[in-house]
Design a protein around this motif. Sequence first.
Motif, mmCIF file in Angstrom:
data_model
loop_
_atom_site.group_PDB
_atom_site.id
_atom_site.type_symbol
_atom_site.label_atom_id
_atom_site.label_comp_id
_atom_site.label_asym_id
_atom_site.label_seq_id
_atom_site.Cartn_x
_atom_site.Cartn_y
_atom_site.Cartn_z
ATOM 1 N N LEU A 79 0.824 -1.209 0.000
ATOM 2 C CA LEU A 79 0.000 0.000 0.000
ATOM 3 C C LEU A 79 0.861 1.263 0.000
ATOM 4 C CD1 LEU A 79 -2.778 -1.172 2.472
ATOM 5 C CD2 LEU A 79 -3.060 -0.719 0.022
ATOM 6 N N LYS A 80 1.979 1.243 0.706
ATOM 7 C CA LYS A 80 2.863 2.408 0.693
ATOM 8 C C LYS A 80 3.523 2.581 -0.674
ATOM 9 C CE LYS A 80 3.820 2.878 5.627
ATOM 10 N NZ LYS A 80 4.837 2.874 6.703
ATOM 11 N N GLU A 81 3.930 1.463 -1.274
ATOM 12 C CA GLU A 81 4.496 1.548 -2.625
ATOM 13 C C GLU A 81 3.442 2.074 -3.602
ATOM 14 O OE1 GLU A 81 5.862 -2.321 -3.665
ATOM 15 O OE2 GLU A 81 7.522 -2.318 -2.225
ATOM 16 N N GLU A 107 -1.540 2.545 10.340
ATOM 17 C CA GLU A 107 -0.364 3.191 9.762
ATOM 18 C C GLU A 107 -0.712 4.602 9.310
ATOM 19 O OE1 GLU A 107 2.850 2.060 9.208
ATOM 20 O OE2 GLU A 107 2.400 0.294 10.420
ATOM 21 N N GLN A 108 0.231 5.510 9.488
ATOM 22 C CA GLN A 108 0.050 6.877 8.996
ATOM 23 C C GLN A 108 0.341 6.900 7.495
ATOM 24 O OE1 GLN A 108 -1.087 9.531 10.619
ATOM 25 N NE2 GLN A 108 -0.969 10.761 8.763
ATOM 26 N N PRO A 109 -0.621 7.295 6.659
ATOM 27 C CA PRO A 109 -0.355 7.362 5.217
ATOM 28 C C PRO A 109 0.740 8.380 4.904
ATOM 29 C CG PRO A 109 -2.711 7.534 5.678
ATOM 30 C CD PRO A 109 -1.997 7.676 6.987
ATOM 31 N N PRO A 110 1.531 8.145 3.876
ATOM 32 C CA PRO A 110 2.530 9.147 3.475
ATOM 33 C C PRO A 110 1.849 10.452 3.069
ATOM 34 C CG PRO A 110 2.885 7.047 2.356
ATOM 35 C CD PRO A 110 1.549 6.955 3.012
ATOM 36 N N ALA A 111 2.539 11.533 3.210
ATOM 37 C CA ALA A 111 2.008 12.816 2.734
ATOM 38 C C ALA A 111 2.155 12.865 1.220
ATOM 39 C CB ALA A 111 2.768 13.967 3.367
#
Length: 203
Positions: A79-81, A107-111
């Motif tokens: 999901l982060k990728e 998890e904190q989503p990326p900005a």
Amino acid sequence: MSQLQESIAKFRKMANDDPDNDLGHYRLGQLLIEDRQFEEAVTSLRRALELNPEFSRVYQLLGASLMDLGRRDEAVKILKEGFAVADRRGDNKPRDEMAKLLQQLGEQPPAPARAQGPEAEGGSGFQCRRPGCFAGKHARQLPKPPMNDELGRQIQANVCADCWSYWLRDVSIKVINETRADLSTEEGQRVYDQIMRQTLGLD
């Protein structure tokens, strides 16, 4: 056999006959998720990503499938990728959906890397609906409908010129050959149109 099982069999054959068809693997994975066959869906979706690493919607479906299988760490990684890919391409909807899935996992989503919108990203402003659109934020709208009917107008409004060319050049003949659709019959035309709609993201 249910309609869902028939569709799974059809796209499983398409993926087996043409193992380098990212759309075939994507659509098979999507249908397997609908049938709650998550293990096989993961295999199909991973193959779609091998073939097209820019296919942001696949990351979303793959992450969700891994969550259903209880494979949290793998889901977070995918999901982060996928968030980064979708953000770079300007694919806002799958990016935002992956952010929600990450939040569900604690998890904190990326900005986002930068402000969204065609002016901020140097894009064309036209949003193509085909899953895995090659053009991303640089999608070009067709200058006119490819057919003089409602479907043609839907295609012009929702599908970029590159994806329409891809359908005509690379996919449509394979669909006819692999489904043995006889376009002179109503049933053959129905099957062809259904797969075209699914491939172009019009369903």
